[in-house]
Design a protein around this motif. Structure first.
Motif, mmCIF file in Angstrom:
data_model
loop_
_atom_site.group_PDB
_atom_site.id
_atom_site.type_symbol
_atom_site.label_atom_id
_atom_site.label_comp_id
_atom_site.label_asym_id
_atom_site.label_seq_id
_atom_site.Cartn_x
_atom_site.Cartn_y
_atom_site.Cartn_z
ATOM 1 N N MET A 1 0.841 -1.191 0.000
ATOM 2 C CA MET A 1 0.000 0.000 0.000
ATOM 3 C C MET A 1 0.878 1.243 0.000
ATOM 4 O O MET A 1 1.535 1.540 0.983
ATOM 5 C CB MET A 1 -0.882 0.021 1.247
ATOM 6 N N PRO A 2 0.932 1.982 -1.100
ATOM 7 C CA PRO A 2 1.743 3.197 -1.121
ATOM 8 C C PRO A 2 1.107 4.296 -0.297
ATOM 9 O O PRO A 2 -0.114 4.355 -0.140
ATOM 10 C CB PRO A 2 1.759 3.569 -2.613
ATOM 11 N N THR A 3 1.924 5.169 0.235
ATOM 12 C CA THR A 3 1.392 6.312 0.963
ATOM 13 C C THR A 3 0.799 7.293 -0.038
ATOM 14 O O THR A 3 1.349 7.528 -1.108
ATOM 15 C CB THR A 3 2.494 7.002 1.781
ATOM 16 N N THR A 4 -0.342 7.868 0.298
ATOM 17 C CA THR A 4 -1.010 8.798 -0.598
ATOM 18 C C THR A 4 -1.155 10.175 0.007
ATOM 19 O O THR A 4 -1.429 11.129 -0.700
ATOM 20 C CB THR A 4 -2.409 8.267 -0.962
ATOM 21 N N ARG A 5 -0.986 10.290 1.301
ATOM 22 C CA ARG A 5 -1.096 11.586 1.948
ATOM 23 C C ARG A 5 -0.279 11.565 3.223
ATOM 24 O O ARG A 5 -0.011 10.511 3.792
ATOM 25 C CB ARG A 5 -2.563 11.926 2.251
ATOM 26 N N SER A 6 0.097 12.740 3.660
ATOM 27 C CA SER A 6 0.878 12.830 4.887
ATOM 28 C C SER A 6 0.306 13.963 5.729
ATOM 29 O O SER A 6 0.052 15.064 5.221
ATOM 30 C CB SER A 6 2.343 13.114 4.553
ATOM 31 N N PRO A 7 0.070 13.745 7.009
ATOM 32 C CA PRO A 7 0.306 12.466 7.685
ATOM 33 C C PRO A 7 -0.771 11.433 7.361
ATOM 34 O O PRO A 7 -1.887 11.804 6.981
ATOM 35 C CB PRO A 7 0.262 12.842 9.170
ATOM 36 N N GLN A 8 -0.430 10.166 7.502
ATOM 37 C CA GLN A 8 -1.389 9.088 7.328
ATOM 38 C C GLN A 8 -2.384 9.087 8.493
ATOM 39 O O GLN A 8 -2.024 9.351 9.647
ATOM 40 C CB GLN A 8 -0.660 7.747 7.275
ATOM 41 N N ARG A 9 -3.626 8.764 8.180
ATOM 42 C CA ARG A 9 -4.708 8.811 9.161
ATOM 43 C C ARG A 9 -4.854 7.440 9.843
ATOM 44 O O ARG A 9 -5.039 6.422 9.155
ATOM 45 C CB ARG A 9 -6.012 9.208 8.480
ATOM 46 N N LEU A 10 -4.781 7.428 11.167
ATOM 47 C CA LEU A 10 -4.916 6.200 11.943
ATOM 48 C C LEU A 10 -6.219 6.227 12.735
ATOM 49 O O LEU A 10 -6.530 7.216 13.394
ATOM 50 C CB LEU A 10 -3.761 6.048 12.947
ATOM 51 N N CYS A 28 2.920 10.341 17.492
ATOM 52 C CA CYS A 28 2.272 11.191 16.494
ATOM 53 C C CYS A 28 2.435 12.676 16.792
ATOM 54 O O CYS A 28 2.219 13.512 15.898
ATOM 55 C CB CYS A 28 0.790 10.842 16.383
ATOM 56 N N ALA A 29 2.798 13.012 18.026
ATOM 57 C CA ALA A 29 3.021 14.413 18.370
ATOM 58 C C ALA A 29 4.201 15.005 17.609
ATOM 59 O O ALA A 29 4.308 16.229 17.459
ATOM 60 C CB ALA A 29 3.245 14.546 19.875
ATOM 61 N N ASP A 30 5.090 14.149 17.112
ATOM 62 C CA ASP A 30 6.232 14.585 16.309
ATOM 63 C C ASP A 30 5.817 14.559 14.840
ATOM 64 O O ASP A 30 5.511 13.487 14.311
ATOM 65 C CB ASP A 30 7.414 13.640 16.540
ATOM 66 N N PRO A 31 5.791 15.702 14.157
ATOM 67 C CA PRO A 31 5.355 15.724 12.757
ATOM 68 C C PRO A 31 6.149 14.782 11.853
ATOM 69 O O PRO A 31 5.617 14.304 10.843
ATOM 70 C CB PRO A 31 5.565 17.190 12.349
ATOM 71 N N SER A 32 7.391 14.501 12.211
ATOM 72 C CA SER A 32 8.208 13.637 11.362
ATOM 73 C C SER A 32 7.784 12.170 11.436
ATOM 74 O O SER A 32 8.229 11.355 10.629
ATOM 75 C CB SER A 32 9.688 13.761 11.742
ATOM 76 N N TYR A 33 6.907 11.847 12.394
ATOM 77 C CA TYR A 33 6.451 10.458 12.521
ATOM 78 C C TYR A 33 5.645 10.038 11.302
ATOM 79 O O TYR A 33 5.679 8.871 10.889
ATOM 80 C CB TYR A 33 5.623 10.296 13.802
ATOM 81 N N GLY A 34 4.883 10.963 10.738
ATOM 82 C CA GLY A 34 4.186 10.676 9.489
ATOM 83 C C GLY A 34 2.768 10.174 9.635
ATOM 84 O O GLY A 34 2.152 9.762 8.647
ATOM 85 N N ALA A 35 2.231 10.172 10.852
ATOM 86 C CA ALA A 35 0.871 9.681 11.066
ATOM 87 C C ALA A 35 0.195 10.499 12.145
ATOM 88 O O ALA A 35 0.854 11.152 12.955
ATOM 89 C CB ALA A 35 0.883 8.202 11.455
ATOM 90 N N THR A 36 -1.136 10.442 12.144
ATOM 91 C CA THR A 36 -1.908 11.109 13.180
ATOM 92 C C THR A 36 -3.121 10.247 13.526
ATOM 93 O O THR A 36 -3.708 9.613 12.638
ATOM 94 C CB THR A 36 -2.371 12.509 12.713
ATOM 95 N N VAL A 37 -3.457 10.184 14.802
ATOM 96 C CA VAL A 37 -4.637 9.431 15.238
ATOM 97 C C VAL A 37 -5.851 10.329 15.068
ATOM 98 O O VAL A 37 -5.953 11.380 15.709
ATOM 99 C CB VAL A 37 -4.498 8.966 16.706
ATOM 100 N N VAL A 38 -6.790 9.911 14.202
ATOM 101 C CA VAL A 38 -7.957 10.748 13.912
ATOM 102 C C VAL A 38 -9.191 10.306 14.695
ATOM 103 O O VAL A 38 -10.163 11.067 14.799
ATOM 104 C CB VAL A 38 -8.268 10.767 12.403
ATOM 105 N N ALA A 39 -9.179 9.089 15.248
ATOM 106 C CA ALA A 39 -10.307 8.617 16.060
ATOM 107 C C ALA A 39 -9.878 7.385 16.843
ATOM 108 O O ALA A 39 -8.961 6.665 16.451
ATOM 109 C CB ALA A 39 -11.522 8.281 15.187
ATOM 110 N N VAL A 40 -10.579 7.161 17.955
ATOM 111 C CA VAL A 40 -10.364 5.971 18.782
ATOM 112 C C VAL A 40 -11.718 5.315 19.009
ATOM 113 O O VAL A 40 -12.666 5.965 19.448
ATOM 114 C CB VAL A 40 -9.707 6.332 20.131
ATOM 115 N N GLY A 41 -11.794 4.023 18.689
ATOM 116 C CA GLY A 41 -13.022 3.267 18.887
ATOM 117 C C GLY A 41 -12.834 2.197 19.946
ATOM 118 O O GLY A 41 -11.712 1.752 20.209
#
Length: 207
Positions: A1-10, A28-41
């Motif tokens: 799966m190629p990356t399509t956007r940054s940061p990636q949505r988790l 994820c608090a570090d922008p260089s990590y490349g991902a962000t948590v957008v929701a928790v279920g």
């Protein structure tokens, strides 16, 4: 799966204290990590994992199996809830329910989970205890892409944890958890930044 956007949505799924979730939030608090948590279920109310998300200002949702007339209906509702946040990757972080065909079909190849043993050894709920009972000298943790089996998906990463002569299950499991969290954070970050492919059960980083 190629990356399509940054940061990636988790979207992260939890059932308990959320220590793996917290490790991901911290990373994820570090922008260089490349991902962000957008929701928790979650599959239950009143757990620390949801409280961690609330403190971080992250949207949450709860879908309890008992709220639905069938397991399939629950699976469909959970998939709808996750899909609403348009995740690139779904991370099962101590989520104690097996998802079904609908969920797997919608997020195929994009769901990861950890197991506290070196797969394919000791699958199921009691990996550390089973490893200890068997008398192995080394166990560990596995990060894998979820499929329709129990801890059977393609392996993303593994980390070894020595078994000490005087270990009990709790002590061994705690050491595995520490290694597991580090492995999870490191490799979810790589999946987000580099992308990954799955061919003949082999997971390779890079698009």
């Amino acid at each position: 799966m190629p990356t399509t956007r940054s940061p990636q949505r988790l979207v992260v799924l939890v059932s308990g204290s959320g220590t793996n979730l917290q490790a991901l939030l911290d990373a994820c608090a570090d922008p260089s990590y490349g991902a962000t948590v957008v929701a928790v279920g979650a599959d239950r109310d009143g757990i620390e994992g949801l409280a961690r998300a609330d403190r971080a200002g992250i949207p949450t949702f709860v879908r309890k199996v008992g709220q639905f007339s069938s397991r399939d209906d629950w699976d469909h509702a959970l998939a709808d809830s996750v899909a609403a946040f348009e995740p690139d990757l779904v991370v099962s972080a101590g989520f104690m329910k097996l998802v079904g065909e609908d969920f797997l079909g919608r997020f195929a190849g994009r769901i990861v989970n950890t197991h506290p043993a070196l797969s394919p050894s000791f699958p199921g709920m009691h990996g550390p205890a089973d490893a200890l009972a068997y008398g192995v000298k080394v166990t560990g943790a596995t990060l894998f892409v979820v499929d329709g089996g129990v801890d059977t998906g393609p392996i993303v990463a593994q980390v070894a944890v020595p078994v000490e002569d005087d270990d009990d299950t709790e002590e061994l499991h705690e050491r595995i958890k520490v290694a597991e969290r580090q492995m999870l954070v490191e490799n979810v970050g790589r999946m987000a930044r580099e992308g990954f492919t799955i061919t003949d059960r082999k997971v390779r980083f890079g698009a």
